[in-house]
Structure formats: structure tokens, C-alpha cells
Scaffold this active site. Structure first.
Site, PDB file in Angstrom:
ATOM      1  N   ASP A  13      11.876  54.092  76.513  1.00 37.68           N
ATOM      2  CA  ASP A  13      12.753  55.242  76.743  1.00 37.68           C
ATOM      3  C   ASP A  13      13.436  55.608  75.428  1.00 37.68           C
ATOM      4  OD1 ASP A  13      14.255  57.215  77.933  1.00 37.68           O
ATOM      5  OD2 ASP A  13      15.715  55.845  78.811  1.00 37.68           O
ATOM      6  N   ASP A 108      10.438  61.943  77.450  1.00 32.08           N
ATOM      7  CA  ASP A 108      10.986  60.926  76.547  1.00 32.08           C
ATOM      8  C   ASP A 108      10.821  59.492  77.053  1.00 32.08           C
ATOM      9  OD1 ASP A 108      12.734  61.136  78.648  1.00 32.08           O
ATOM     10  OD2 ASP A 108      14.546  61.210  77.430  1.00 32.08           O
ATOM     11  N   GLU A 109       9.950  59.279  78.037  1.00 35.39           N
ATOM     12  CA  GLU A 109       9.777  57.907  78.513  1.00 35.39           C
ATOM     13  C   GLU A 109       8.378  57.696  79.079  1.00 35.39           C
ATOM     14  OE1 GLU A 109      11.985  56.626  82.012  1.00 35.39           O
ATOM     15  OE2 GLU A 109      12.458  58.716  82.455  1.00 35.39           O
TER      16      GLU A 109
END
Length: 360
Positions: A13, A108-109
Site C-alpha cells: 500500500d 495505490d495497492e
């Protein structure tokens, strides 16, 4: 935690992604409390604060006027979605160098199944995590946090234990001490509404949720997800690989630079999303008989609509028309922050052909 026949699932993350990238774009605001926000929306909502702003109590989804009360010198920066997407693409390119079993869950992860890759790193999962962290930091100037466990639920929870730029490992021996004492709001995927419903029936901690004497009332709140969730939290579920998850769904979404309420503008964005997911469906030689659309509003509430198709298909026109009809039903001229589409209940194309052959 080292490879010993057990699955190794890593959750990666990027820390305060939007705010950090915006900070890189505006070095003049380094060491200032900043947040990415939608200034042109009716509500004015914080999308992502940096860690300095968070120290004042500023949170995602908070109205900007309230954030300013908590932090009067807070600097609000506009959303730069195209630039965020570029950074995101570079991030996933780095991740794919280390492991080919990657499940991207948002901009974003991601999760990676490192079970087989770990041999190249002396069976040392912390070494692998640190190598990815350092390359992302050196090449993109972004920090990432990594959670490691034997299933995705625990791995994602592990990530939150040591942010930012942390590495947390939870094996079976640590679940009771590190996980079961946590508040139920820390469980991924259940959301604030379900958490409040569980509080209302006096279930506050994870250890209370998984207690056998609470099974009946907790099941009424969580429904069909209850048993799988409890098994995950107890470490009982047999872990499916990332490859298995590819066959569950293919999805794509877009967050707009400014909240939109023009039907045709949103519809055009939807066309690109449909093209993306259908191309990926064909690339993996899969077919679907279930489609869904989700819309997120400026207040971060989400509306999801799903439809089952009459037959399995990978035909672009069929999927396109089904999703567009679904959009017309669900969209009510509101401002929209994000729109996403998903193809679900996926099966290999070859298996559908075999079934059809049986009836020829």
C-alpha cells in the site's frame, strides 16, 4: 515468516498516495500540512491528507470546512488524476519485476502471492518486502507499507499496524495477540455501517466477533460473508492463490479530477472503462455472465448495481450495452466522484465451449 509449504500473501500500500504525489509536484509545500480535495464540488471533501495534516486530526472524506477548523494552515491541492495514474503504473511495473502473481485492488495497492517467488530471496519474506520498498522509494520517491500473512484479510490488516514505510508480518502464532484484540472497525471490507450495526449488538472487538456465542447475531448483520470472514480472522481458510482470484472478477474504475454531473461526459468515461475490462477479459481467454457498476459520490457514499446476463459471453457489444443500460438505471443526475465497472463470475472460455459441445 519463511516459506514452509504455507502461502505467503503480501499486501502493498502506497502511503498517503494522492497527497504524497501532490507534494512531489509542489515542493514549495514540503513540510506543510496539505490535502488533496475537491474544491469545486458542492460539499468540498478531503480526498487524501498527508501525514502532517493527519496529526491535526484531518481525515479522508472529511468536509474541507471542518478540516480547516482543525488545521487552519491546511493547504488544499487539486486532484491530478492523470499524474497519479502515471505514478501508479510505474509502481505496479516495479512490483511485477519481483512477482508475477499480482492482484491490483486500487490505484495505490495490491496483493502478491510470493509463495513461489520467495526462494529467490533466500526464503526471507522481509528481505523481499524491503527490496520492493527501497526500489519504489529510490525510483518514485514514494514510501510503501507492506503487510505479510497467509491470507489477504490478515495481510491487509498487518499493513495498517506499521505505517508509514513499515513491514509487518503476522503468522498463526501472532494472530491472537495482534489481531483479535483490535476493534472490528479495523477489519477490511466490512465498512462503517456494518461496524455500527455490530456495535449496536455489543460486538466491539474481533475476539467478540469470532466467539461462537455471538455467531447467530453476528451472522444477521454480516450475512453470507460472516463465515468466510471469521475463518480468515482465525487463520482457518485454505488460501487461494492470486491466480485463482483472477477468475473471480475483472474491474476498472476512474476517479475524476473534478466531480462530474454531466450524463454524456460520465458516459464517455464509462466507455473507456468498458473497453479496458473487455480487453482484459479477452486477453485472459475468459467469459462472464455477471456485470456490475459502482458510483462513488463526493460524500464518499457508494451505489452498486449488478446484473446477471442470460449466458456467458466475451462479446464487446453485449457487455457494452448491458453496462450502459445499467448505468442509465442507476444514474440520477448527481455529482459523481468515481465510476467503476466490473465483470464477475468469470470462467475460462474453453470450459464454456466444452459445455456447448456436449449439447451439440
Amino acid at each position: 515468516m519463511q516459506s514452509s509449504g504455507q502461502k505467503i500473501i503480501m499486501h502493498l500500500d502506497i502511503d498517503a498516495f494522492y497527497a504524497t504525489v501532490s507534494e512531489l509536484l509542489h515542493p514549495e509545500y514540503k513540510n506543510f500540512p496539505i490535502a488533496v480535495g475537491s474544491l469545486n464540488s458542492r460539499t468540498g471533501i478531503i480526498s487524501s491528507p498527508n501525514y502532517l495534516a493527519r496529526s491535526y486530526g484531518v481525515k479522508s472524506a472529511m468536509p474541507i470546512f471542518l478540516a480547516k477548523e482543525l488545521c487552519p494552515n491546511l493547504i488544499i491541492l487539486p486532484c491530478e488524476h492523470d499524474i497519479y495514474q502515471t505514478y501508479s503504473n510505474h509502481f505496479f511495473q516495479i512490483v511485477n519485476k519481483y512477482c508475477n502473481k499480482v492482484e491490483i485492488t486500487s490505484i495505490d495497492e495490491c496483493f502478491i502471492d510470493a509463495t513461489n517467488s520467495i526462494k529467490k530471496y533466500h526464503n526471507n519474506v522481509r528481505l523481499l518486502a524491503a527490496k520492493i520498498q527501497n526500489e519504489v522509494k529510490n525510483k518514485l520517491n514514494l514510501s510503501i507499507s507492506v503487510g505479510i500473512s497467509f491470507n489477504k484479510t490478515i495481510a491487509k490488516m498487518a499493513t495498517e499496524l506499521n505505517k508509514p514505510f513499515g513491514i509487518s508480518i503476522i503468522d498463526e502464532n501472532k494472530i491472537t495477540n495482534l489481531i483479535h484484540e483490535l476493534d472490528i472497525s479495523k477489519i477490511p471490507f466490512i465498512g462503517e455501517i456494518k461496524s455500527q450495526e455490530l456495535y449496536a449488538i455489543n460486538i466491539f472487538k474481533i475476539k467478540e466477533l469470532i466467539a461462537s456465542n455471538n455467531k447467530q447475531k453476528a451472522s444477521l448483520v454480516l450475512g453470507s460473508m460472516y463465515q468466510n470472514l471469521v475463518n480468515d480472522l482465525k487463520g482457518l481458510n485454505e488460501i487461494k492463490t492470486i491466480e485463482d482470484d483472477i477468475y473471480k472478477s475483472i474491474s476498472h474504475s476512474k476517479t475524476f479530477n473534478e466531480d462530474l454531473n454531466d450524463f454524456y461526459e460520465i458516459s464517455n468515461e464509462l466507455n473507456e472503462l468498458i473497453s479496458n475490462v473487455v480487453n482484459r477479459l479477452k486477453k485472459h481467454n475468459l467469459m462472464t455472465n455477471n456485470i456490475s457498476i459502482n458510483i462513488k459520490y463526493p460524500n464518499f457514499q457508494t451505489k452498486v448495481k449488478q446484473k446477471r446476463l442470460d449466458y456467458y459471453t466475451d462479446d464487446y457489444q453485449t457487455i457494452f450495452l448491458a453496462i450502459k443500460n445499467l448505468f442509465k438505471k442507476v444514474y440520477k443526475d448527481e455529482l459523481v466522484r468515481l465510476i467503476g465497472v466490473s465483470l464477475n463470475k468469470l470462467v475460462p472460455k474453453e470450459s464454456v465451449k466444452k459445455q456447448l459441445f456436449l449439447f451439440d
